[in-house]
Write a protein that holds these residues in place. Structure first.
Motif, PDB file in Angstrom:
ATOM      1  N   ASP A  57      79.409  14.655  66.287  1.00 15.20           N
ATOM      2  CA  ASP A  57      78.210  15.432  65.983  1.00 15.20           C
ATOM      3  C   ASP A  57      77.810  15.137  64.541  1.00 15.20           C
ATOM      4  O   ASP A  57      78.423  15.639  63.591  1.00 15.20           O
ATOM      5  CB  ASP A  57      78.498  16.922  66.163  1.00 15.20           C
ATOM      6  N   VAL A  58      76.784  14.304  64.366  1.00 15.32           N
ATOM      7  CA  VAL A  58      76.357  13.876  63.035  1.00 15.32           C
ATOM      8  C   VAL A  58      75.933  15.058  62.182  1.00 15.32           C
ATOM      9  O   VAL A  58      76.215  15.117  60.979  1.00 15.32           O
ATOM     10  CB  VAL A  58      75.215  12.843  63.141  1.00 15.32           C
ATOM     11  N   ALA A  59      75.285  16.031  62.795  1.00 14.69           N
ATOM     12  CA  ALA A  59      74.833  17.208  62.046  1.00 14.69           C
ATOM     13  C   ALA A  59      76.017  17.974  61.472  1.00 14.69           C
ATOM     14  O   ALA A  59      75.968  18.480  60.345  1.00 14.69           O
ATOM     15  CB  ALA A  59      74.003  18.116  62.945  1.00 14.69           C
ATOM     16  N   ARG A  60      77.113  18.053  62.219  1.00 11.24           N
ATOM     17  CA  ARG A  60      78.300  18.751  61.725  1.00 11.24           C
ATOM     18  C   ARG A  60      78.938  17.987  60.569  1.00 11.24           C
ATOM     19  O   ARG A  60      79.435  18.588  59.606  1.00 11.24           O
ATOM     20  CB  ARG A  60      79.314  18.936  62.857  1.00 11.24           C
ATOM     21  N   VAL A  61      78.953  16.670  60.670  1.00  8.96           N
ATOM     22  CA  VAL A  61      79.494  15.865  59.574  1.00  8.96           C
ATOM     23  C   VAL A  61      78.661  16.076  58.319  1.00  8.96           C
ATOM     24  O   VAL A  61      79.191  16.272  57.220  1.00  8.96           O
ATOM     25  CB  VAL A  61      79.540  14.375  59.955  1.00  8.96           C
ATOM     26  N   GLU A  62      77.333  16.041  58.466  1.00  6.64           N
ATOM     27  CA  GLU A  62      76.431  16.257  57.325  1.00  6.64           C
ATOM     28  C   GLU A  62      76.666  17.630  56.708  1.00  6.64           C
ATOM     29  O   GLU A  62      76.702  17.781  55.482  1.00  6.64           O
ATOM     30  CB  GLU A  62      74.971  16.130  57.786  1.00  6.64           C
ATOM     31  N   SER A  63      76.849  18.640  57.544  1.00  7.15           N
ATOM     32  CA  SER A  63      77.068  19.994  57.052  1.00  7.15           C
ATOM     33  C   SER A  63      78.385  20.088  56.291  1.00  7.15           C
ATOM     34  O   SER A  63      78.464  20.737  55.229  1.00  7.15           O
ATOM     35  CB  SER A  63      77.062  20.976  58.225  1.00  7.15           C
ATOM     36  N   LEU A  64      79.422  19.451  56.819  1.00  9.25           N
ATOM     37  CA  LEU A  64      80.713  19.467  56.138  1.00  9.25           C
ATOM     38  C   LEU A  64      80.617  18.793  54.776  1.00  9.25           C
ATOM     39  O   LEU A  64      81.116  19.328  53.767  1.00  9.25           O
ATOM     40  CB  LEU A  64      81.764  18.753  56.990  1.00  9.25           C
ATOM     41  N   VAL A  65      79.978  17.648  54.731  1.00  9.52           N
ATOM     42  CA  VAL A  65      79.846  16.924  53.456  1.00  9.52           C
ATOM     43  C   VAL A  65      79.077  17.756  52.445  1.00  9.52           C
ATOM     44  O   VAL A  65      79.449  17.832  51.268  1.00  9.52           O
ATOM     45  CB  VAL A  65      79.178  15.557  53.679  1.00  9.52           C
ATOM     46  N   SER A  66      78.027  18.413  52.871  1.00 11.89           N
ATOM     47  CA  SER A  66      77.261  19.279  51.968  1.00 11.89           C
ATOM     48  C   SER A  66      78.140  20.389  51.388  1.00 11.89           C
ATOM     49  O   SER A  66      77.975  20.790  50.241  1.00 11.89           O
ATOM     50  CB  SER A  66      76.071  19.899  52.703  1.00 11.89           C
ATOM     51  N   ALA A  67      79.087  20.858  52.194  1.00 12.13           N
ATOM     52  CA  ALA A  67      79.951  21.961  51.761  1.00 12.13           C
ATOM     53  C   ALA A  67      81.010  21.514  50.769  1.00 12.13           C
ATOM     54  O   ALA A  67      81.397  22.282  49.886  1.00 12.13           O
ATOM     55  CB  ALA A  67      80.614  22.605  52.974  1.00 12.13           C
ATOM     56  N   VAL A  68      81.493  20.266  50.879  1.00  4.64           N
ATOM     57  CA  VAL A  68      82.627  19.841  50.061  1.00  4.64           C
ATOM     58  C   VAL A  68      82.255  18.922  48.912  1.00  4.64           C
ATOM     59  O   VAL A  68      83.067  18.721  47.997  1.00  4.64           O
ATOM     60  CB  VAL A  68      83.698  19.136  50.928  1.00  4.64           C
ATOM     61  N   VAL A  69      81.051  18.377  48.913  1.00  2.00           N
ATOM     62  CA  VAL A  69      80.704  17.325  47.960  1.00  2.00           C
ATOM     63  C   VAL A  69      80.760  17.805  46.515  1.00  2.00           C
ATOM     64  O   VAL A  69      80.989  17.005  45.590  1.00  2.00           O
ATOM     65  CB  VAL A  69      79.312  16.740  48.290  1.00  2.00           C
ATOM     66  N   GLY A  70      80.592  19.076  46.295  1.00  5.31           N
ATOM     67  CA  GLY A  70      80.639  19.599  44.930  1.00  5.31           C
ATOM     68  C   GLY A  70      81.978  19.444  44.253  1.00  5.31           C
ATOM     69  O   GLY A  70      82.067  19.540  43.019  1.00  5.31           O
ATOM     70  N   ARG A  71      83.043  19.219  45.027  1.00  8.63           N
ATOM     71  CA  ARG A  71      84.369  19.045  44.448  1.00  8.63           C
ATOM     72  C   ARG A  71      84.717  17.588  44.230  1.00  8.63           C
ATOM     73  O   ARG A  71      85.837  17.258  43.824  1.00  8.63           O
ATOM     74  CB  ARG A  71      85.442  19.687  45.339  1.00  8.63           C
ATOM     75  N   ALA A  72      83.790  16.677  44.469  1.00  9.29           N
ATOM     76  CA  ALA A  72      84.049  15.242  44.345  1.00  9.29           C
ATOM     77  C   ALA A  72      83.637  14.740  42.962  1.00  9.29           C
ATOM     78  O   ALA A  72      82.992  15.438  42.189  1.00  9.29           O
ATOM     79  CB  ALA A  72      83.283  14.481  45.428  1.00  9.29           C
ATOM     80  N   GLY A  73      84.013  13.511  42.670  1.00 13.60           N
ATOM     81  CA  GLY A  73      83.546  12.854  41.455  1.00 13.60           C
ATOM     82  C   GLY A  73      84.535  12.893  40.319  1.00 13.60           C
ATOM     83  O   GLY A  73      85.626  13.458  40.423  1.00 13.60           O
ATOM     84  N   PRO A  74      84.162  12.289  39.184  1.00 14.93           N
ATOM     85  CA  PRO A  74      85.060  12.163  38.024  1.00 14.93           C
ATOM     86  C   PRO A  74      85.541  13.494  37.470  1.00 14.93           C
ATOM     87  O   PRO A  74      86.627  13.589  36.915  1.00 14.93           O
ATOM     88  CB  PRO A  74      84.193  11.421  36.998  1.00 14.93           C
ATOM     89  N   GLU A  75      84.738  14.543  37.580  1.00 17.43           N
ATOM     90  CA  GLU A  75      85.120  15.840  37.038  1.00 17.43           C
ATOM     91  C   GLU A  75      86.040  16.613  37.989  1.00 17.43           C
ATOM     92  O   GLU A  75      86.568  17.662  37.630  1.00 17.43           O
ATOM     93  CB  GLU A  75      83.879  16.684  36.744  1.00 17.43           C
ATOM     94  N   GLY A  76      86.194  16.125  39.174  1.00 17.90           N
ATOM     95  CA  GLY A  76      87.061  16.773  40.151  1.00 17.90           C
ATOM     96  C   GLY A  76      87.693  15.718  41.031  1.00 17.90           C
ATOM     97  O   GLY A  76      87.400  14.539  40.919  1.00 17.90           O
ATOM     98  N   GLY A  77      88.572  16.127  41.885  1.00 17.83           N
ATOM     99  CA  GLY A  77      89.203  15.179  42.775  1.00 17.83           C
ATOM    100  C   GLY A  77      89.236  15.738  44.176  1.00 17.83           C
ATOM    101  O   GLY A  77      89.878  16.758  44.426  1.00 17.83           O
ATOM    102  N   LEU A  78      88.527  15.097  45.084  1.00 21.70           N
ATOM    103  CA  LEU A  78      88.472  15.541  46.477  1.00 21.70           C
ATOM    104  C   LEU A  78      89.020  14.448  47.370  1.00 21.70           C
ATOM    105  O   LEU A  78      88.589  13.292  47.293  1.00 21.70           O
ATOM    106  CB  LEU A  78      87.030  15.852  46.881  1.00 21.70           C
ATOM    107  N   VAL A  79      89.968  14.817  48.216  1.00 24.95           N
ATOM    108  CA  VAL A  79      90.460  13.931  49.265  1.00 24.95           C
ATOM    109  C   VAL A  79      90.148  14.598  50.590  1.00 24.95           C
ATOM    110  O   VAL A  79      90.483  15.771  50.795  1.00 24.95           O
ATOM    111  CB  VAL A  79      91.977  13.680  49.141  1.00 24.95           C
ATOM    112  N   LEU A  80      89.521  13.863  51.489  1.00 26.61           N
ATOM    113  CA  LEU A  80      89.168  14.400  52.799  1.00 26.61           C
ATOM    114  C   LEU A  80      90.042  13.742  53.857  1.00 26.61           C
ATOM    115  O   LEU A  80      90.004  12.520  54.043  1.00 26.61           O
ATOM    116  CB  LEU A  80      87.693  14.134  53.100  1.00 26.61           C
ATOM    117  N   VAL A  81      90.853  14.542  54.519  1.00 25.66           N
ATOM    118  CA  VAL A  81      91.661  14.068  55.643  1.00 25.66           C
ATOM    119  C   VAL A  81      90.906  14.457  56.903  1.00 25.66           C
ATOM    120  O   VAL A  81      90.745  15.639  57.193  1.00 25.66           O
ATOM    121  CB  VAL A  81      93.062  14.689  55.634  1.00 25.66           C
TER     122      VAL A  81
END
Length: 374
Positions: free
Chosen positions: A29-53
């Motif tokens: 379900d592409v919409a669910r993937v998009e929704s999940l990414v929107s929810a977690v993306v704020g923890r990604a990047g150089p200022e944070g570290g996000l690993v998605l399993v």
């Protein structure tokens, strides 16, 4: 007030199951993937570290192969995983890319974490990806895995990855918003808000797959993974994918498993969580007390029985007289040597066989306690 252990975390591992990424028919379900990414993306990047399993490779491969349900034979499972993994990562790459982030695919098998050198290499790769601001998308390599597909789930993998990257927080997402005392789909049930010890889990009856029927895990595997992570100092939240944003913002959602043990060095984390024991050493009560309570080395005098076929340097479980594992360690002797040493002192053995036998069966520096005995 937001949960400080979340808002202050520098590294977070998020695990999402197949049932949170699929349609009712079982496809991705592409919409669910998009929704999940929107929810977690704020923890990604150089200022944070996000690993998605992320699970979902097999589910994503069903529709392209014309399959209406999860297959049962291993070859078709592997084929579906092979086809679906590329679709899954492509979907993640697009969703994260639109938010300005890159992703890197990391596929692991049990061998990659059971073998010490592979474990160290996986840690180095994940650390480098995070340092470069990349979001690692981790999954089991189901296209070549065997036992993992038939019996495993990514919850345990997520707990191992949390230790692998020295995460502060692990978030286990599914289609249930927390751990309940009984199955909430079968009637009224109270949520367990916080878990401080195993006593808080007494009487739970939580298990089963997700509602889409495409996953292999359930609440029981999440509880086991949460306990595994918490025993090594990683705070764990179990909640639903629908509440991912709230969980990562520190809101009081889901069930929190508080740390029940200290953080360990990477080598000891590997020994405790990523190794498969090659045998078992049965200990008498005195040896159990020495190993568990005094954190002493294991001497041959305290071993009563040996099980398994192993070589010096292999991981073995140390079990109490009832067969309950209390510790895991790297054994100093082969399984063929140990039977003749049981119950004897190191001084006696050294006098009879030479000074090389005046040593521990498992040295305390090569030993970790397992989950607390209940």
């Amino acid at each position: 007030m937001p949960r400080a252990f979340v808002t202050d975390a520098s590294r977070i591992v998020v695990k999402v199951g197949s049932s949170s990424l699929t349609t009712a028919a079982g496809g991705l379900d592409v919409a669910r993937v998009e929704s999940l990414v929107s929810a977690v993306v704020g923890r990604a990047g150089p200022e944070g570290g996000l690993v998605l399993v992320s699970s979902g490779a097999i589910a994503a491969g069903l529709a392209p192969l014309g399959l209406s349900r999860r297959p049962r034979d291993l070859a078709t499972l592997q084929a579906a995983a092979s086809v679906g993994q590329s679709s899954l990562v492509h979907c993640y790459a697009g969703a994260f890319g639109r938010a300005g982030y890159r992703v890197g695919q990391v596929l692991l098998t049990a061998t990659d974490v059971i073998r010490r050198t592979h474990y160290r290499n996986a840690r180095t790769t994940l650390d480098r990806l995070l340092a470069l601001g990349v979001v690692p998308i981790v999954n089991e390599n189901d296209a070549v895995a065997t036992q993992e597909i038939r019996f495993g789930d990514n919850d345990r993998l997520a707990a191992i990855v949390a230790h692998l990257v020295s995460a502060d927080v692990l978030v286990l997402l599914s289609d249930v918003d927390g751990v309940y005392e009984s199955n909430p789909r079968l009637g009224p049930a109270a949520m367990v808000r916080e878990v401080w010890s195993d006593a808080d889990l007494d009487g739970l009856t939580a298990q089963g797959t997700g509602t889409a029927g495409v996953g292999v895990g359930g609440m029981a595997t999440k509880i086991d993974a949460a306990r595994m992570a918490a025993s090594g100092g990683v705070t764990t939240i179990v909640t639903s994918a629908a509440l991912a944003a709230e969980a990562l913002a520190g809101e009081e959602v889901g069930t929190v498993f508080h740390p029940t043990g200290p953080r360990r060095a990477s080598r000891l984390q590997w020994l405790a969580y990523a190794t498969a024991p090659e045998g078992r050493l049965y200990l008498d009560d005195g040896a159990v007390a020495a190993v568990v309570d005094r954190q002493a080395s294991l001497l041959p005098a305290g071993v009563t029985r040996v099980e398994g076929d192993f070589s010096a340097g292999d991981p073995v479980d140390l079990v109490d007289p009832l067969g309950r594992p209390v510790a895991r360690g790297l054994v100093e002797f082969d399984s063929t040597e140990l039977p003749g040493m049981l119950g004897r002192s190191t001084m006696e053995l050294a006098a009879e066989r030479g000074p090389s036998y005046e040593r521990e069966v498992v040295h305390r520096d090569d030993l970790v306690l397992l989950l607390a005995r209940r």
